[in-house]
Write a protein that holds these residues in place. Structure first.
Motif, PDB file in Angstrom:
ATOM      1  N   THR A   1       0.826  -1.203   0.000  1.00  0.00           N
ATOM      2  CA  THR A   1       0.000   0.000   0.000  1.00  0.00           C
ATOM      3  C   THR A   1       0.861   1.255   0.000  1.00  0.00           C
ATOM      4  O   THR A   1       2.067   1.215   0.292  1.00  0.00           O
ATOM      5  CB  THR A   1      -0.928   0.044   1.232  1.00  0.00           C
ATOM      6  OG1 THR A   1      -0.176   0.525   2.375  1.00  0.00           O
ATOM      7  CG2 THR A   1      -1.504  -1.326   1.543  1.00  0.00           C
ATOM      8  N   LYS A   2       0.208   2.342  -0.281  1.00  0.00           N
ATOM      9  CA  LYS A   2       0.880   3.639  -0.332  1.00  0.00           C
ATOM     10  C   LYS A   2       1.311   4.112   1.055  1.00  0.00           C
ATOM     11  O   LYS A   2       2.175   4.963   1.190  1.00  0.00           O
ATOM     12  CB  LYS A   2      -0.061   4.668  -0.963  1.00  0.00           C
ATOM     13  CG  LYS A   2       0.601   5.952  -1.406  1.00  0.00           C
ATOM     14  CD  LYS A   2      -0.379   6.837  -2.142  1.00  0.00           C
ATOM     15  CE  LYS A   2       0.292   8.129  -2.618  1.00  0.00           C
ATOM     16  NZ  LYS A   2      -0.669   9.000  -3.340  1.00  0.00           N
ATOM     17  N   MET A   3       0.704   3.544   2.116  1.00  0.00           N
ATOM     18  CA  MET A   3       0.921   4.061   3.467  1.00  0.00           C
ATOM     19  C   MET A   3       2.028   3.355   4.233  1.00  0.00           C
ATOM     20  O   MET A   3       2.256   3.672   5.399  1.00  0.00           O
ATOM     21  CB  MET A   3      -0.373   3.953   4.294  1.00  0.00           C
ATOM     22  CG  MET A   3      -1.571   4.615   3.670  1.00  0.00           C
ATOM     23  SD  MET A   3      -2.474   3.466   2.622  1.00  0.00           S
ATOM     24  CE  MET A   3      -3.158   2.328   3.808  1.00  0.00           C
ATOM     25  N   GLU A   4       2.710   2.392   3.624  1.00  0.00           N
ATOM     26  CA  GLU A   4       3.659   1.565   4.365  1.00  0.00           C
ATOM     27  C   GLU A   4       4.881   2.338   4.866  1.00  0.00           C
ATOM     28  O   GLU A   4       5.224   3.404   4.351  1.00  0.00           O
ATOM     29  CB  GLU A   4       4.127   0.403   3.499  1.00  0.00           C
ATOM     30  CG  GLU A   4       3.026  -0.496   2.985  1.00  0.00           C
ATOM     31  CD  GLU A   4       2.230  -1.174   4.086  1.00  0.00           C
ATOM     32  OE1 GLU A   4       2.842  -1.689   5.043  1.00  0.00           O
ATOM     33  OE2 GLU A   4       0.989  -1.200   3.983  1.00  0.00           O
ATOM     34  N   HIS A   5       5.542   1.744   5.848  1.00  0.00           N
ATOM     35  CA  HIS A   5       6.815   2.267   6.347  1.00  0.00           C
ATOM     36  C   HIS A   5       7.835   2.259   5.204  1.00  0.00           C
ATOM     37  O   HIS A   5       7.794   1.371   4.341  1.00  0.00           O
ATOM     38  CB  HIS A   5       7.306   1.390   7.504  1.00  0.00           C
ATOM     39  CG  HIS A   5       8.517   1.918   8.189  1.00  0.00           C
ATOM     40  ND1 HIS A   5       9.801   1.574   7.809  1.00  0.00           N
ATOM     41  CD2 HIS A   5       8.653   2.776   9.237  1.00  0.00           C
ATOM     42  CE1 HIS A   5      10.669   2.191   8.589  1.00  0.00           C
ATOM     43  NE2 HIS A   5      10.009   2.927   9.467  1.00  0.00           N
TER      44      HIS A   5
ATOM     45  N   GLU B   1      -4.078   2.081  -3.086  1.00  0.00           N
ATOM     46  CA  GLU B   1      -4.452   3.195  -2.219  1.00  0.00           C
ATOM     47  C   GLU B   1      -5.710   2.850  -1.445  1.00  0.00           C
ATOM     48  O   GLU B   1      -6.559   2.093  -1.924  1.00  0.00           O
ATOM     49  CB  GLU B   1      -4.680   4.453  -3.048  1.00  0.00           C
ATOM     50  CG  GLU B   1      -3.415   4.981  -3.704  1.00  0.00           C
ATOM     51  CD  GLU B   1      -3.584   6.417  -4.188  1.00  0.00           C
ATOM     52  OE1 GLU B   1      -4.398   7.151  -3.603  1.00  0.00           O
ATOM     53  OE2 GLU B   1      -2.905   6.784  -5.156  1.00  0.00           O
TER      54      GLU B   1
ATOM     55  N   GLN C   1       0.361  -3.021   6.299  1.00  0.00           N
ATOM     56  CA  GLN C   1       0.633  -2.703   7.698  1.00  0.00           C
ATOM     57  C   GLN C   1      -0.604  -2.959   8.563  1.00  0.00           C
ATOM     58  O   GLN C   1      -1.739  -2.818   8.102  1.00  0.00           O
ATOM     59  CB  GLN C   1       1.062  -1.243   7.828  1.00  0.00           C
ATOM     60  CG  GLN C   1       0.007  -0.268   7.355  1.00  0.00           C
ATOM     61  CD  GLN C   1       0.487   1.167   7.240  1.00  0.00           C
ATOM     62  OE1 GLN C   1      -0.319   2.057   7.092  1.00  0.00           O
ATOM     63  NE2 GLN C   1       1.780   1.411   7.311  1.00  0.00           N
TER      64      GLN C   1
ATOM     65  N   ASN D   1      -1.040   2.343  10.770  1.00  0.00           N
ATOM     66  CA  ASN D   1      -0.097   3.344  10.299  1.00  0.00           C
ATOM     67  C   ASN D   1       0.491   4.126  11.470  1.00  0.00           C
ATOM     68  O   ASN D   1      -0.225   4.529  12.378  1.00  0.00           O
ATOM     69  CB  ASN D   1      -0.788   4.297   9.330  1.00  0.00           C
ATOM     70  CG  ASN D   1       0.180   5.280   8.718  1.00  0.00           C
ATOM     71  OD1 ASN D   1       0.300   6.409   9.163  1.00  0.00           O
ATOM     72  ND2 ASN D   1       0.910   4.839   7.700  1.00  0.00           N
TER      73      ASN D   1
ATOM     74  N   GLU E   1       1.694   7.111  11.488  1.00  0.00           N
ATOM     75  CA  GLU E   1       1.412   8.548  11.459  1.00  0.00           C
ATOM     76  C   GLU E   1      -0.045   8.852  11.786  1.00  0.00           C
ATOM     77  O   GLU E   1      -0.347   9.710  12.606  1.00  0.00           O
ATOM     78  CB  GLU E   1       1.775   9.122  10.090  1.00  0.00           C
ATOM     79  CG  GLU E   1       3.261   9.033   9.786  1.00  0.00           C
ATOM     80  CD  GLU E   1       3.573   9.455   8.370  1.00  0.00           C
ATOM     81  OE1 GLU E   1       3.077  10.509   7.937  1.00  0.00           O
ATOM     82  OE2 GLU E   1       4.311   8.721   7.687  1.00  0.00           O
ATOM     83  N   THR E   2      -0.940   8.138  11.144  1.00  0.00           N
ATOM     84  CA  THR E   2      -2.371   8.404  11.351  1.00  0.00           C
ATOM     85  C   THR E   2      -2.989   7.525  12.426  1.00  0.00           C
ATOM     86  O   THR E   2      -4.042   7.867  12.970  1.00  0.00           O
ATOM     87  CB  THR E   2      -3.145   8.163  10.046  1.00  0.00           C
ATOM     88  OG1 THR E   2      -3.050   6.770   9.691  1.00  0.00           O
ATOM     89  CG2 THR E   2      -2.572   9.003   8.909  1.00  0.00           C
TER      90      THR E   2
ATOM     91  N   SER F   1       3.661  13.766   3.623  1.00  0.00           N
ATOM     92  CA  SER F   1       3.867  12.329   3.776  1.00  0.00           C
ATOM     93  C   SER F   1       2.936  11.540   2.868  1.00  0.00           C
ATOM     94  O   SER F   1       1.754  11.861   2.755  1.00  0.00           O
ATOM     95  CB  SER F   1       3.604  11.948   5.235  1.00  0.00           C
ATOM     96  OG  SER F   1       3.241  10.601   5.352  1.00  0.00           O
TER      97      SER F   1
ATOM     98  N   ALA G   1       1.638   8.691   3.491  1.00  0.00           N
ATOM     99  CA  ALA G   1       0.582   8.102   4.319  1.00  0.00           C
ATOM    100  C   ALA G   1      -0.556   9.086   4.554  1.00  0.00           C
ATOM    101  O   ALA G   1      -1.731   8.707   4.590  1.00  0.00           O
ATOM    102  CB  ALA G   1       1.157   7.640   5.655  1.00  0.00           C
TER     103      ALA G   1
END
Length: 381
Positions: free
Chosen positions: A94-98, A119, A145, A148, A150-151, A333, A335
């Motif tokens: 995904t777009k949000m990964e570490h 996404e 993940q 997340n 961050e969020t 970012s 994420a």
């Protein structure tokens, strides 16, 4: 000092530090050595493997210790791909990964593996429909993940897993941010592999682990390695691993209590920003998504996240921003952008994250700084 960046790293607990010091003094033999000193170190490792497997609801022979979350993600993904047959050369993330996950996938792309980056929906969730549309006959691995960093948005892995099981696609998750914060069970999540890290659970930096299910046909990234059943090379860091497990046991035993404390602080913060009429919008739980209680993602209207972070830093308050700086170029970012926000909104993002030592007084100091910032923006005294 008001530390509100526990999602980035935690202080070392007294229990973990005690175990670390004791093992450094009393158990410094190489766990691979055949003499008694090595045997004692190996006994500690055996206990650590068993304990962590129990905490994860898995099997001891599935635990492989590493140097941390980044190495865990990279080795897990690349080892799995090494073991998959030649016709399974498509992977999804995904777009949000570490960044470590994206690094591992980028490396695979250089070796002819096809990469698909999906996404989430407007709520930041990967749904079964989104995932299913990306699946191909040659898909061999999916890495999503657990939550997340961050969020704080938690992904519904248990609802995605059956879709992959049915197609015999392996499922890896980065659980670095959730382990020790909420219930994390290999069986309940339905994943085949999982990565965790020590310094998120009040242990020293320098340890982590990968869990690999028995059905995962992984092959080593480093041929000839003998440590950790060939999973990684290098002398095993027994003192750090021992401290990691001591901290993990403590975190899991207190997870419900900590969950309640974090929830209370969260509700207090949300109530106070309304009462103080602060121009702050937050990501929060709703019927569509769940968010880790110790992470609050905020958008402070009229301020870039880095400005807020630096203003707080001058007051001895430490939080973080979801944006990154690279080569002098300030950009939002991925994420946060994945929430379908404009660059302007994404750049306003800041992250507050609680821990064991966080108090309402800490929150009040933060709010006082926010009030001063808002007054400054309006030109008030």
């Amino acid at each position: 000092m008001v530390y509100l960046d526990y999602a980035a790293s935690t202080p070392v607990s007294s229990e973990a530090l005690h175990v670390f010091e004791q093992l450094c003094n009393d158990c410094y033999g190489n766990a691979n050595s055949l003499h008694d000193a090595g045997g004692r170190a190996n006994e500690v490792l055996t206990y650590c493997r068993q304990s962590l497997a129990t905490l994860l609801d898995g099997e001891p022979d599935g635990i492989y210790f590493t140097s941390g979350g980044t190495e865990s993600n990279i080795l897990a993904i690349q080892s799995i791909m090494n073991g998959l047959p030649a016709h399974k050369r498509h992977v999804i993330t995904t777009k949000m990964e570490h960044p470590s996950v994206h690094y591992a996938f980028h490396s695979l792309a250089h070796h002819g593996v096809k990469i698909t980056i999906i996404e989430p929906n407007q709520a930041g969730i990967i749904t079964p429909d989104i995932l299913e549309k990306a699946l191909l006959p040659e898909t061999g691995l999916v890495s999503i993940q657990h939550a997340n960093s961050e969020t704080g948005i938690i992904q519904p892995l248990a609802t995605l897993a059956p879709l992959l099981k049915k197609r015999q696609i392996l499922f890896h998750t980065d659980a670095v941010q959730t382990f020790g914060k909420i219930h994390v069970s290999i069986k309940d999540l339905g994943v085949d592999a999982l990565s965790i890290s020590s310094h998120k659970v009040y242990a020293p930096k320098g340890a982590g682990a990968v869990y690999m299910g028995r059905s995962v046909p992984w092959k080593p990234v480093y041929t000839g390695a003998v440590q950790e059943s060939g999973f990684r090379p290098g002398t095993v860091n027994v003192p750090c691993i021992g401290a990691f497990i001591a901290a993990s046991e403590q975190a899991i035993s207190q997870v419900d209590m900590q969950h309640q404390q974090d929830g209370d602080l969260r509700r207090y913060f949300l109530q106070q920003i309304k009462e103080r009429q602060l121009s702050i919008r937050t990501l929060d739980d709703d019927a569509v998504r769940q968010i880790l209680p110790h992470i609050i993602g905020c958008f402070f209207e009229g301020f870039e996240g880095q400005y807020v972070m630096l203003a707080c830093n001058r007051q001895g308050i430490y939080l973080s921003t979801g944006s990154a700086c690279a080569s002098g170029y300030h950009h939002p970012s991925p994420a946060v952008k994945a929430l379908h926000l404009s660059d302007r909104d994404a750049l306003q993002f800041i992250r507050i994250s609680f821990g064991r030592m966080t108090s309402k007084e800490d929150i009040d100091q933060l709010l006082h700084t926010f009030v001063d910032l808002q007054k400054e923006k309006k030109g008030e005294d």
